[in-house]
Design a protein around this motif. Structure first.
Motif, PDB file in Angstrom:
ATOM      1  N   MET A 252       0.835  -1.207   0.000  1.00  0.00           N
ATOM      2  CA  MET A 252       0.000   0.000   0.000  1.00  0.00           C
ATOM      3  C   MET A 252       0.866   1.251   0.000  1.00  0.00           C
ATOM      4  O   MET A 252       0.627   2.200  -0.730  1.00  0.00           O
ATOM      5  CB  MET A 252      -0.895  -0.032   1.253  1.00  0.00           C
ATOM      6  N   ALA A 253       1.885   1.247   0.851  1.00  0.00           N
ATOM      7  CA  ALA A 253       2.806   2.390   0.888  1.00  0.00           C
ATOM      8  C   ALA A 253       3.452   2.578  -0.475  1.00  0.00           C
ATOM      9  O   ALA A 253       3.628   3.690  -0.952  1.00  0.00           O
ATOM     10  CB  ALA A 253       3.875   2.168   1.952  1.00  0.00           C
ATOM     11  N   ARG A 254       3.780   1.442  -1.114  1.00  0.00           N
ATOM     12  CA  ARG A 254       4.396   1.479  -2.437  1.00  0.00           C
ATOM     13  C   ARG A 254       3.465   2.161  -3.451  1.00  0.00           C
ATOM     14  O   ARG A 254       3.887   2.988  -4.240  1.00  0.00           O
ATOM     15  CB  ARG A 254       4.642   0.017  -2.877  1.00  0.00           C
ATOM     16  N   GLN A 255       2.177   1.795  -3.383  1.00  0.00           N
ATOM     17  CA  GLN A 255       1.215   2.378  -4.323  1.00  0.00           C
ATOM     18  C   GLN A 255       1.106   3.893  -4.120  1.00  0.00           C
ATOM     19  O   GLN A 255       0.969   4.648  -5.082  1.00  0.00           O
ATOM     20  CB  GLN A 255      -0.172   1.735  -4.159  1.00  0.00           C
ATOM     21  N   LYS A 256       1.178   4.309  -2.861  1.00  0.00           N
ATOM     22  CA  LYS A 256       1.106   5.733  -2.573  1.00  0.00           C
ATOM     23  C   LYS A 256       2.321   6.441  -3.182  1.00  0.00           C
ATOM     24  O   LYS A 256       2.208   7.517  -3.787  1.00  0.00           O
ATOM     25  CB  LYS A 256       1.073   5.955  -1.054  1.00  0.00           C
ATOM     26  N   GLU A 257       3.482   5.797  -3.045  1.00  0.00           N
ATOM     27  CA  GLU A 257       4.700   6.367  -3.629  1.00  0.00           C
ATOM     28  C   GLU A 257       4.584   6.469  -5.154  1.00  0.00           C
ATOM     29  O   GLU A 257       4.979   7.464  -5.756  1.00  0.00           O
ATOM     30  CB  GLU A 257       5.920   5.514  -3.270  1.00  0.00           C
ATOM     31  N   ILE A 258       4.066   5.394  -5.761  1.00  0.00           N
ATOM     32  CA  ILE A 258       3.904   5.409  -7.224  1.00  0.00           C
ATOM     33  C   ILE A 258       3.018   6.579  -7.621  1.00  0.00           C
ATOM     34  O   ILE A 258       3.336   7.346  -8.531  1.00  0.00           O
ATOM     35  CB  ILE A 258       3.276   4.078  -7.725  1.00  0.00           C
ATOM     36  N   PHE A 259       1.898   6.731  -6.894  1.00  0.00           N
ATOM     37  CA  PHE A 259       0.972   7.806  -7.246  1.00  0.00           C
ATOM     38  C   PHE A 259       1.652   9.168  -7.120  1.00  0.00           C
ATOM     39  O   PHE A 259       1.603   9.983  -8.048  1.00  0.00           O
ATOM     40  CB  PHE A 259      -0.278   7.755  -6.352  1.00  0.00           C
ATOM     41  N   ILE A 260       2.313   9.404  -6.004  1.00  0.00           N
ATOM     42  CA  ILE A 260       2.952  10.712  -5.790  1.00  0.00           C
ATOM     43  C   ILE A 260       4.031  10.957  -6.838  1.00  0.00           C
ATOM     44  O   ILE A 260       4.118  12.042  -7.420  1.00  0.00           O
ATOM     45  CB  ILE A 260       3.559  10.794  -4.371  1.00  0.00           C
ATOM     46  N   ALA A 261       4.845   9.937  -7.109  1.00  0.00           N
ATOM     47  CA  ALA A 261       5.941  10.096  -8.072  1.00  0.00           C
ATOM     48  C   ALA A 261       5.416  10.536  -9.435  1.00  0.00           C
ATOM     49  O   ALA A 261       5.957  11.459 -10.047  1.00  0.00           O
ATOM     50  CB  ALA A 261       6.724   8.791  -8.204  1.00  0.00           C
ATOM     51  N   PHE A 262       4.356   9.886  -9.922  1.00  0.00           N
ATOM     52  CA  PHE A 262       3.883  10.194 -11.268  1.00  0.00           C
ATOM     53  C   PHE A 262       2.931  11.381 -11.299  1.00  0.00           C
ATOM     54  O   PHE A 262       2.825  12.075 -12.305  1.00  0.00           O
ATOM     55  CB  PHE A 262       3.275   8.946 -11.922  1.00  0.00           C
ATOM     56  N   PHE A 263       2.256  11.633 -10.181  1.00  0.00           N
ATOM     57  CA  PHE A 263       1.432  12.837 -10.106  1.00  0.00           C
ATOM     58  C   PHE A 263       2.317  14.073 -10.209  1.00  0.00           C
ATOM     59  O   PHE A 263       2.074  14.973 -10.998  1.00  0.00           O
ATOM     60  CB  PHE A 263       0.651  12.860  -8.786  1.00  0.00           C
ATOM     61  N   ARG A 264       3.381  14.083  -9.430  1.00  0.00           N
ATOM     62  CA  ARG A 264       4.278  15.242  -9.437  1.00  0.00           C
ATOM     63  C   ARG A 264       4.929  15.444 -10.799  1.00  0.00           C
ATOM     64  O   ARG A 264       4.985  16.560 -11.309  1.00  0.00           O
ATOM     65  CB  ARG A 264       5.369  15.084  -8.372  1.00  0.00           C
ATOM     66  N   SER A 265       5.433  14.351 -11.390  1.00  0.00           N
ATOM     67  CA  SER A 265       6.125  14.557 -12.664  1.00  0.00           C
ATOM     68  C   SER A 265       5.149  14.902 -13.781  1.00  0.00           C
ATOM     69  O   SER A 265       5.504  15.599 -14.722  1.00  0.00           O
ATOM     70  CB  SER A 265       7.003  13.357 -13.040  1.00  0.00           C
TER      71      SER A 265
ATOM     72  N   ILE B  66      -1.952   0.750 -13.385  1.00  0.00           N
ATOM     73  CA  ILE B  66      -3.133   1.616 -13.493  1.00  0.00           C
ATOM     74  C   ILE B  66      -2.943   2.882 -12.661  1.00  0.00           C
ATOM     75  O   ILE B  66      -3.221   4.005 -13.096  1.00  0.00           O
ATOM     76  CB  ILE B  66      -4.395   0.831 -13.054  1.00  0.00           C
ATOM     77  N   ASN B  67      -2.431   2.698 -11.469  1.00  0.00           N
ATOM     78  CA  ASN B  67      -2.142   3.793 -10.551  1.00  0.00           C
ATOM     79  C   ASN B  67      -1.244   4.848 -11.205  1.00  0.00           C
ATOM     80  O   ASN B  67      -1.558   6.046 -11.214  1.00  0.00           O
ATOM     81  CB  ASN B  67      -1.470   3.169  -9.319  1.00  0.00           C
ATOM     82  N   ALA B  68      -0.134   4.391 -11.774  1.00  0.00           N
ATOM     83  CA  ALA B  68       0.833   5.325 -12.376  1.00  0.00           C
ATOM     84  C   ALA B  68       0.219   6.054 -13.570  1.00  0.00           C
ATOM     85  O   ALA B  68       0.430   7.255 -13.755  1.00  0.00           O
ATOM     86  CB  ALA B  68       2.088   4.573 -12.809  1.00  0.00           C
ATOM     87  N   LEU B  69      -0.561   5.314 -14.384  1.00  0.00           N
ATOM     88  CA  LEU B  69      -1.193   5.940 -15.543  1.00  0.00           C
ATOM     89  C   LEU B  69      -2.186   7.019 -15.128  1.00  0.00           C
ATOM     90  O   LEU B  69      -2.188   8.129 -15.658  1.00  0.00           O
ATOM     91  CB  LEU B  69      -1.927   4.888 -16.375  1.00  0.00           C
ATOM     92  N   PHE B  70      -3.037   6.683 -14.145  1.00  0.00           N
ATOM     93  CA  PHE B  70      -4.008   7.654 -13.651  1.00  0.00           C
ATOM     94  C   PHE B  70      -3.306   8.899 -13.129  1.00  0.00           C
ATOM     95  O   PHE B  70      -3.694  10.025 -13.428  1.00  0.00           O
ATOM     96  CB  PHE B  70      -4.872   7.037 -12.544  1.00  0.00           C
ATOM     97  N   ALA B  71      -2.270   8.695 -12.355  1.00  0.00           N
ATOM     98  CA  ALA B  71      -1.566   9.830 -11.749  1.00  0.00           C
ATOM     99  C   ALA B  71      -0.935  10.717 -12.816  1.00  0.00           C
ATOM    100  O   ALA B  71      -0.886  11.932 -12.686  1.00  0.00           O
ATOM    101  CB  ALA B  71      -0.499   9.332 -10.782  1.00  0.00           C
ATOM    102  N   THR B  72      -0.484  10.102 -13.919  1.00  0.00           N
ATOM    103  CA  THR B  72       0.163  10.874 -14.982  1.00  0.00           C
ATOM    104  C   THR B  72      -0.850  11.650 -15.817  1.00  0.00           C
ATOM    105  O   THR B  72      -0.650  12.821 -16.136  1.00  0.00           O
ATOM    106  CB  THR B  72       0.931   9.928 -15.939  1.00  0.00           C
ATOM    107  N   ILE B  73      -1.945  10.966 -16.172  1.00  0.00           N
ATOM    108  CA  ILE B  73      -2.850  11.517 -17.178  1.00  0.00           C
ATOM    109  C   ILE B  73      -3.978  12.366 -16.602  1.00  0.00           C
ATOM    110  O   ILE B  73      -4.251  13.465 -17.072  1.00  0.00           O
ATOM    111  CB  ILE B  73      -3.496  10.366 -17.981  1.00  0.00           C
TER     112      ILE B  73
END
Lengths: 175, 183
Positions: free
Chosen positions: B1-14, B78-85
């Protein structure tokens, strides 16, 4: 079925756009303006300008918005899936294979061989935009704005978001 | 879960900080993925980027999807894609639909006129970038031949861009590799 058209309109630019998102802009224009006639060149330019002023990947912003305009929320989802899905799937499947051949000159030059064609497509689009501008606001206003925008973007390195905003304000007040 | 949060933050920010299209956010992705969250090493990142570049389509979503998958499985993808797009698409739709509501006003019509030359400049600059990239990647000789062939195909014969790109890819794969000695 409008959704099938939306899917195809964004599937081709997604799968043919070598060189990242910007490379697919002329391909998107080809589908959206020339082929399906969903927008005029002018409308497309607004979407592109705003897309450039906002942060984030350009291809998905264009796809999401145009999909939404043409087919509502579901249209936006279809356009996004068509843009992102095929190349991502290819990446997941081919990564192992390409990884093995990544030193091969043939694989290495795949993306570089397409660059000149993308340049020509972009040049053609640039010309279209200059022509549209000339048709709408005449020669002098176009030239002044083009020189102004070029100096602001390339010489003064002003952020595109501000340049687009200045363009919008000047247009609103004087044109 | 912590990992997913990191993925989201990483790709949301970039995603939200990358002005100027996907390629401009690659250094941001690298900073998040390699430096901050240590999801992969420098070399692994370089490999993913190199392979991403040989495949078609938007680069940033390919990177996000693949890295998300490697770090967090299908949910990570899916998480990373959502955060990016998603954040930027929603912004885009909100801005443009608001603008469209005021289309009847002269001021808004003028705005449209004022922005076309700006876009023309942006595209002109992008064209120049791609010409420079062709020269750097292919050299003068091959670069000019391919440029000339593209001009004939696209501007004079008016072929569909897909046909041109497909043929160039075929040439890249089929042509013998001896000449300039890229290896």
């Amino acid at each position: 079925m409008i959704y099938i058209q939306i899917f195809l309109a964004f599937f081709y630019p997604g799968i043919l756009g070598y060189g990242g998102g910007p490379a697919s802009i002329p391909l998107i224009e080809h589908e959206v303006v020339d082929k399906y006639g969903w927008m005029t060149t002018t409308e497309f330019s607004e979407v592109l300008a705003l897309g450039n002023a906002l942060p984030g990947p350009i291809a998905t912003k264009m796809a999401g918005y145009i999909g939404y305009e043409v087919g509502g929320i579901f249209g936006a989802i279809v356009a996004l899936l068509a843009t992102v899905g095929p190349s991502l799937l290819a990446m997941l499947i081919l990564l192992n294979i390409l990884y093995r051949f990544r030193q091969s000159p043939r694989v290495e030059r795949l993306s570089s061989f397409v660059l000149p064609a993308i340049a020509v497509l972009l040049a053609e689009m640039t010309f279209d935009f200059v022509k549209t501008s000339y048709d709408m606001i005449g020669f002098i206003a176009s030239i002044l704005l083009i020189i102004g925008a070029y100096v602001a973007l390339e010489k003064l390195k002003i952020h595109p978001a501000y340049v687009v905003m200045i363009g919008l304000i000047i247009g609103g007040l004087f044109l | 879960m912590a990992r997913q949060k990191e993925i989201f933050i990483a790709f949301f920010r970039s995603g939200i900080l990358g002005f100027g299209g996907g390629p401009s956010s690659i250094p941001l992705v690298k900073k998040e993925v390699v430096d901050i969250y240590k999801m992969m090493t420098d070399e692994e990142f370089a490999d993913v980027l190199a392979i991403g570049n040989t495949l078609p389509g938007p680069i940033i979503t390919k990177m996000a999807g693949y890295i998300g998958y490697r770090v967090g499985g299908w949910i990570g993808l899916i998480n990373a894609l959502f955060a990016t797009i998603l954040p930027t698409v929603i912004l885009m739709i909100l801005f443009l639909t608001t603008l469209n509501q005021f289309k009847g006003f002269d001021f808004v019509k003028g705005m449209t006129n004022g922005v076309v030359p700006v876009v023309a400049v942006m595209l002109g600059v992008l064209t120049w970038d791609f010409l420079k990239k062709s020269k750097n990647a292919l050299g003068w000789k091959i670069g000019s031949i391919l440029l000339f062939a593209s001009i004939i195909g696209i501007l004079i014969l008016q072929l569909h861009p897909g046909i041109i790109i497909g043929s160039l890819l075929a040439v890249a794969l089929l042509l013998p590799v001896k000449k300039e000695g890229n290896e």
